[in-house]
Scaffold this active site. Structure first.
Site, PDB file in Angstrom:
ATOM      1  N   ARG A 250      12.726   8.557  -4.931  1.00  0.00           N
ATOM      2  CA  ARG A 250      14.163   8.759  -4.786  1.00  0.00           C
ATOM      3  C   ARG A 250      14.830   8.748  -6.156  1.00  0.00           C
ATOM      4  O   ARG A 250      14.423   8.015  -7.046  1.00  0.00           O
ATOM      5  CB  ARG A 250      14.774   7.659  -3.914  1.00  0.00           C
TER       6      ARG A 250
ATOM      7  N   TYR B 223      10.730  15.495  -2.170  1.00  0.00           N
ATOM      8  CA  TYR B 223       9.970  14.269  -1.870  1.00  0.00           C
ATOM      9  C   TYR B 223      10.763  13.212  -1.105  1.00  0.00           C
ATOM     10  O   TYR B 223      11.916  12.918  -1.445  1.00  0.00           O
ATOM     11  CB  TYR B 223       9.454  13.647  -3.180  1.00  0.00           C
TER      12      TYR B 223
ATOM     13  N   LYS C 290      16.914   8.079   4.788  1.00  0.00           N
ATOM     14  CA  LYS C 290      17.918   7.276   4.089  1.00  0.00           C
ATOM     15  C   LYS C 290      19.309   7.925   4.129  1.00  0.00           C
ATOM     16  O   LYS C 290      20.316   7.239   4.285  1.00  0.00           O
ATOM     17  CB  LYS C 290      17.489   7.007   2.638  1.00  0.00           C
TER      18      LYS C 290
ATOM     19  N   HIS D  66      18.490  -1.489   6.325  1.00  0.00           N
ATOM     20  CA  HIS D  66      17.161  -1.184   5.772  1.00  0.00           C
ATOM     21  C   HIS D  66      16.192  -2.283   6.218  1.00  0.00           C
ATOM     22  O   HIS D  66      15.777  -3.119   5.426  1.00  0.00           O
ATOM     23  CB  HIS D  66      17.290  -1.138   4.241  1.00  0.00           C
TER      24      HIS D  66
ATOM     25  N   SER E 261      13.010  -1.552  -1.260  1.00  0.00           N
ATOM     26  CA  SER E 261      11.919  -0.585  -1.230  1.00  0.00           C
ATOM     27  C   SER E 261      10.690  -1.142  -1.951  1.00  0.00           C
ATOM     28  O   SER E 261      10.803  -1.719  -3.027  1.00  0.00           O
ATOM     29  CB  SER E 261      12.369   0.710  -1.899  1.00  0.00           C
ATOM     30  N   ALA E 262       9.536  -0.958  -1.314  1.00  0.00           N
ATOM     31  CA  ALA E 262       8.248  -1.417  -1.866  1.00  0.00           C
ATOM     32  C   ALA E 262       8.196  -2.936  -2.038  1.00  0.00           C
ATOM     33  O   ALA E 262       7.599  -3.437  -2.987  1.00  0.00           O
ATOM     34  CB  ALA E 262       7.913  -0.693  -3.172  1.00  0.00           C
ATOM     35  N   CYS E 263       8.825  -3.674  -1.139  1.00  0.00           N
ATOM     36  CA  CYS E 263       8.794  -5.143  -1.191  1.00  0.00           C
ATOM     37  C   CYS E 263       8.263  -5.766   0.086  1.00  0.00           C
ATOM     38  O   CYS E 263       8.482  -6.946   0.353  1.00  0.00           O
ATOM     39  CB  CYS E 263      10.171  -5.692  -1.535  1.00  0.00           C
ATOM     40  N   GLY E 264       7.588  -4.993   0.937  1.00  0.00           N
ATOM     41  CA  GLY E 264       6.828  -5.639   2.003  1.00  0.00           C
ATOM     42  C   GLY E 264       7.281  -5.421   3.434  1.00  0.00           C
ATOM     43  O   GLY E 264       6.773  -6.095   4.328  1.00  0.00           O
TER      44      GLY E 264
ATOM     45  N   THR F 150       6.828  -2.687   5.517  1.00  0.00           N
ATOM     46  CA  THR F 150       5.774  -2.088   6.337  1.00  0.00           C
ATOM     47  C   THR F 150       4.673  -3.103   6.600  1.00  0.00           C
ATOM     48  O   THR F 150       4.148  -3.205   7.708  1.00  0.00           O
ATOM     49  CB  THR F 150       5.216  -0.833   5.636  1.00  0.00           C
ATOM     50  N   ASN F 151       4.342  -3.877   5.576  1.00  0.00           N
ATOM     51  CA  ASN F 151       3.279  -4.880   5.739  1.00  0.00           C
ATOM     52  C   ASN F 151       3.667  -5.953   6.742  1.00  0.00           C
ATOM     53  O   ASN F 151       2.855  -6.342   7.586  1.00  0.00           O
ATOM     54  CB  ASN F 151       2.931  -5.497   4.382  1.00  0.00           C
TER      55      ASN F 151
ATOM     56  N   ASP G  12      11.200   0.354   8.618  1.00  0.00           N
ATOM     57  CA  ASP G  12      12.103   0.685   7.504  1.00  0.00           C
ATOM     58  C   ASP G  12      13.589   0.604   7.842  1.00  0.00           C
ATOM     59  O   ASP G  12      14.367   0.210   7.001  1.00  0.00           O
ATOM     60  CB  ASP G  12      11.773   2.091   6.980  1.00  0.00           C
TER      61      ASP G  12
ATOM     62  N   ARG H  57       2.467   7.915  -0.800  1.00  0.00           N
ATOM     63  CA  ARG H  57       2.802   7.496   0.570  1.00  0.00           C
ATOM     64  C   ARG H  57       1.918   8.165   1.610  1.00  0.00           C
ATOM     65  O   ARG H  57       1.464   9.295   1.439  1.00  0.00           O
ATOM     66  CB  ARG H  57       4.261   7.870   0.880  1.00  0.00           C
TER      67      ARG H  57
HETATM   68  P1  GTP Z   1       9.544   1.004   1.404  1.00  0.00           P
HETATM   69  O1  GTP Z   1       8.749   1.867   2.309  1.00  0.00           O
HETATM   70  O2  GTP Z   1       9.653   1.557   0.024  1.00  0.00           O
HETATM   71  O3  GTP Z   1      10.890   0.654   1.954  1.00  0.00           O
HETATM   72  O4  GTP Z   1       8.683  -0.344   1.135  1.00  0.00           O
HETATM   73  P2  GTP Z   1       8.301  -1.584   2.062  1.00  0.00           P
HETATM   74  O5  GTP Z   1       9.368  -2.621   1.981  1.00  0.00           O
HETATM   75  O6  GTP Z   1       7.892  -1.138   3.409  1.00  0.00           O
HETATM   76  O7  GTP Z   1       7.040  -2.203   1.276  1.00  0.00           O
HETATM   77  P3  GTP Z   1       5.491  -2.279   1.677  1.00  0.00           P
HETATM   78  O8  GTP Z   1       5.239  -3.116   2.885  1.00  0.00           O
HETATM   79  O9  GTP Z   1       4.943  -0.918   1.691  1.00  0.00           O
HETATM   80  O10 GTP Z   1       4.907  -3.075   0.434  1.00  0.00           O
HETATM   81  C1  GTP Z   1       5.011  -2.588  -0.874  1.00  0.00           C
HETATM   82  C2  GTP Z   1       4.086  -3.332  -1.797  1.00  0.00           C
HETATM   83  O11 GTP Z   1       4.227  -4.742  -1.665  1.00  0.00           O
HETATM   84  C3  GTP Z   1       2.614  -3.017  -1.529  1.00  0.00           C
HETATM   85  O12 GTP Z   1       1.959  -2.803  -2.766  1.00  0.00           O
HETATM   86  C4  GTP Z   1       2.112  -4.261  -0.855  1.00  0.00           C
HETATM   87  O13 GTP Z   1       0.749  -4.434  -1.094  1.00  0.00           O
HETATM   88  C5  GTP Z   1       2.971  -5.350  -1.442  1.00  0.00           C
HETATM   89  N1  GTP Z   1       3.154  -6.476  -0.492  1.00  0.00           N
HETATM   90  C6  GTP Z   1       3.585  -6.387   0.786  1.00  0.00           C
HETATM   91  N2  GTP Z   1       3.608  -7.598   1.397  1.00  0.00           N
HETATM   92  C7  GTP Z   1       3.194  -8.491   0.457  1.00  0.00           C
HETATM   93  C8  GTP Z   1       3.001  -9.908   0.469  1.00  0.00           C
HETATM   94  O14 GTP Z   1       3.216 -10.600   1.467  1.00  0.00           O
HETATM   95  N3  GTP Z   1       2.589 -10.473  -0.700  1.00  0.00           N
HETATM   96  C9  GTP Z   1       2.321  -9.730  -1.817  1.00  0.00           C
HETATM   97  N4  GTP Z   1       1.920 -10.359  -2.913  1.00  0.00           N
HETATM   98  N5  GTP Z   1       2.473  -8.383  -1.857  1.00  0.00           N
HETATM   99  C10 GTP Z   1       2.904  -7.777  -0.740  1.00  0.00           C
HETATM  100  C1  SPV Z   2      12.318   3.560   0.319  1.00  0.00           C
HETATM  101  O1  SPV Z   2      12.362   3.927  -0.869  1.00  0.00           O
HETATM  102  O2  SPV Z   2      12.950   2.560   0.740  1.00  0.00           O
HETATM  103  C2  SPV Z   2      11.476   4.308   1.277  1.00  0.00           C
HETATM  104  C3  SPV Z   2      10.904   5.573   0.834  1.00  0.00           C
HETATM  105  O3  SPV Z   2      11.337   3.884   2.415  1.00  0.00           O
HETATM  106  S1  SPV Z   2      12.035   6.890   0.881  1.00  0.00           S
HETATM  107  O4  SPV Z   2      11.852   7.593   2.138  1.00  0.00           O
HETATM  108  O5  SPV Z   2      11.720   7.766  -0.240  1.00  0.00           O
HETATM  109  O6  SPV Z   2      13.389   6.375   0.809  1.00  0.00           O
HETATM  110 MN    MN Z   3      12.414   1.896   2.699  1.00  0.00          MN
END
Ligand code: GTP
Ligand code: SPV
Ligand code: MN
Length: 608
Positions: free
Chosen positions: A79, A222, A231, A251, A273-276, A278-279, A298, A390
């Site tokens: 983004r 992308y 978004k 979000h 974003s990318a802070c966990g 999905t996990n 998300d 992704r």
């Molecule tokens: P967006 O799709 O961008 O909104 O991201 P998201 O919030 O869904 O993040 P996602 O679950 O994809 O996790 C992003 C990164 O954080 C990955 O590299 C994971 O491995 C890492 N991560 C997720 N959960 C944990 C956790 O509990 N501990 C640690 N240390 N890393 C984590």
């Molecule tokens: C984010 O960045 O929070 C995502 C990926 O979930 S995107 O669809 O590019 O916004």
């Molecule tokens: Mn997101």
């Protein structure tokens, strides 16, 4: 003016007048070679994915059924927040956290960019619906795009095509409203000119017009820049709709936690974003007897039900998940989802036998094709996959999908987690005292920046409710909307708000808390707090458990590390105060007085 004869423009499978006139208007402006009305069928998917393979955009994976590998232009990987605009008439309605431009000026600029921008290409018209098709008021949109990659991605991520178009007419025969979302990669083709695998333009605009509920995107192909239901619609436009109509567009992931006694709790969680998200959404609990099912990873739309509780619906139908770090140890359910095929992988690495690979997926193969389409070996000093690479995969394939995921009523939320990525200061988990205090926690949420957006990675910034790049209006008004939401229900019916941090580090810079499936221990503590069954210590920042208050049975981590992850450190918090002050300064006059009062109370407690 003479109408241009563009094949397909008049072969619309609808009589919806506003839609027809908008499609014709865009076709005349962008002058594509043809117009295709997207039906969302499997035949269409096969035709388009074949074409994308032919064009070199996709490589079919030998090892996963009906799945494809794509590599974007190396400059079109995330983004673009600097190029994202909220175009309200009054700049004060966009506020200090958004880029603003006058709507008429933006439209004038972008109209010139769109003029002829689809020349030599196909213009696709994608009717889509965010959230269940069976909702009383289906949330409709139409994306016009010149990217077939966008069309097939939208088939995974949304309810689209004929089944969405059927909702454009209400049962009483009236035409329903929809959000028009215009997208062009901005790469017209001259006659005879060869296309590139990933067309895009250096100049990019991601523009939202909140008052007219429109989206105009240009130059990028992308993710959130191009899949406009995500978004742009479900957060930036929907947050404005929510403000006006009394609901929340957030979000947040949505998960269902089932206790050993079969008690069900729904939890929503906002992490940047990318802070966990999905996990956590697909977590496999490590504590015996507890189960998790997923409803979304998300975005959550939350409205009050007749019983006064807050109900959440996920507007999406697929996962667009960060690939690196995902494997059978960290996120087995995501792996099981993609194993079933029908998925698109962008900017990961390609193995020699036609599978995908990324960092964190076990042993390094001897040879790969990197996301930059270069030879890669374990000796290479570059990553094989882009950090924001992704997987795009249908939710319906997820083995732990909650059966009620498509219920238009949504699910009643018991707890909301806010969380960020902070190496220090923020304990593993803190419970707020009440909704208003929880709103303060969300409004002051901070996190290190990640690769999900272009720009520097690892810089701590305030990311309120993990919505900084997604609030479609003034952040101060948004905070007020959160406070007002809390006043619309009885306190005991509102979700309890918690603040979590999986990312605190020790002196050796390693994560103190193992995270992933072990986060189930934090979920368990939180729901036991709802039941009044778990203990906590009252600190100046809220209620924090001690190590003894968490179920740590079978956890292979030193008690010292767990205690360090939970520590409330008054000095670290005193250092945080000026940063919060500065953030509130930036919000300015629209900062709710109640949040200012929360800050003053925190300062007093820290001094005492
Ligand atoms: P967006 O799709 O961008 O909104 O991201 P998201 O919030 O869904 O993040 P996602 O679950 O994809 O996790 C992003 C990164 O954080 C990955 O590299 C994971 O491995 C890492 N991560 C997720 N959960 C944990 C956790 O509990 N501990 C640690 N240390 N890393 C984590
Ligand atoms: C984010 O960045 O929070 C995502 C990926 O979930 S995107 O669809 O590019 O916004
Ligand atoms: Mn997101």
């Amino acid at each position: 003016m003479t109408a241009v004869a563009i094949p397909g423009v008049d072969s619309a499978p609808t009589t919806h007048e506003r839609l027809l006139s908008w499609v014709r208007e865009v076709a005349e402006l962008t002058t594509p070679d043809r117009v295709v009305w997207v039906d969302g069928s499997d035949e269409e998917w096969t035709r388009l994915t074949d074409e994308l393979v032919e064009a070199g955009t996709f490589t079919r994976l030998a090892k996963k059924p009906n799945s494809f590998w794509a590599a974007s232009d190396p400059d079109d990987v995330a983004r673009v927040e600097q190029r994202t605009f909220i175009c309200s008439t009054n700049p004060d309605d966009a506020g200090p956290t958004n880029n603003w431009m006058d709507p008429a000026e933006m439209k004038a600029t972008m109209t010139e960019l769109y003029r002829g921008s689809m020349r030599g290409r196909t213009m696709y018209v994608i009717p889509f619906c965010m959230g269940p098709l069976t909702a009383d008021k289906p949330m409709l949109g139409v994306e016009i795009t010149d990217s077939a990659y966008v069309v097939v991605s939208m088939k995974i991520m949304t309810r689209m095509g004929t089944r969405a178009l059927e909702q454009f007419t209400a049962p009483d025969g009236t035409e329903r409203d929809f959000v028009p979302a215009l997208h062009s990669v901005g790469a017209p083709l001259e006659p005879g000119q060869d296309d590139v695998p990933w067309p895009c333009n250096e100049e990019k605009y991601i523009s939202q017009f909140p008052e007219t509920r429109e989206i105009w995107s240009y130059g990028s192909g992308y993710g959130g820049n191009a899949l406009l239901g995500k978004k742009c619609y479900s957060l930036r436009i929907a947050s404005v709709q929510g403000r006006d109509e009394g609901w929340l567009a957030e979000h947040m992931l949505i998960l269902k936690l089932i206790s050993p006694e079969d008690k069900v709790y729904y939890v929503a969680a906002a992490f940047p974003s990318a802070c966990g998200k999905t996990n956590l959404a697909m977590l496999e609990p490590t504590i015996p007897g507890w189960k998790v099912e997923t409803l979304g990873d998300d975005i959550a739309w939350m409205r009050f039900g007749d019983d006064g509780r807050l109900y959440a619906v996920n507007p999406e139908a697929g996962f667009f998940g960060v690939a690196p770090g995902t494997d059978y140890h960290t996120n087995p359910n995501a792996m099981r989802t993609i194993e079933k095929g029908n998925s698109i992988f962008t900017n990961v690495a390609l193995t020699d036998d036609g599978d995908i690979w990324w960092e964190g997926m076990g042993e390094k193969p001897a040879h790969l094709t990197s996301w930059k389409k270069q030879d890669w070996t374990p000796a290479s000093d570059e990553l094989s996959s882009h950090p924001n690479s992704r997987y795009c995969t249908p939710m319906s394939q997820c083995p732990i999908l909650a059966p009620e995921w498509d219920d238009p009523k949504g699910v009643p939320i018991s707890a909301i987690f806010f969380g960020g990525r902070r190496a220090d200061t923020i304990p593993l988990v803190t419970e707020s005292r009440d909704w208003q205090h929880g709103t303060f926690m969300g409004a002051t949420l901070s996190s290190e920046t990640t690769a999900a957006a272009k720009g520097k990675v690892g810089v701590v910034r305030r990311d309120p409710m993990a919505m900084l790049p997604f609030i479609g209006y003034h952040a101060g008004d948004y905070f007020q909307h959160w406070i007002d939401t809390g006043k619309r229900a009885d306190a005991d019916k509102l979700p309890k708000i918690f603040y979590v941090n999986w990312f605190r580090r020790g002196a050796d810079k390693k994560f103190l808390w193992p995270g992933f499936g072990e986060n189930s221990r934090v979920l368990k503590w939180a729901v036991e707090r709802l039941e009044g069954k778990a203990a906590a210590v009252e600190t100046p920042i809220g209620y924090v458990p001690t190590a003894a208050d968490l179920d740590l049975s079978g956890l292979d981590v030193s008690k010292d590390d767990v205690e360090a992850s939970l520590r409330f450190d008054a000095n670290e918090w005193r250092a945080e105060i000026p940063l919060i002050e500065e953030w509130f300064e930036k919000i300015g006059e629209k900062l709710p007085t109640l949040l200012r009062a929360e800050l003053d109370a925190l300062k007093t407690r820290l001094a005492g």
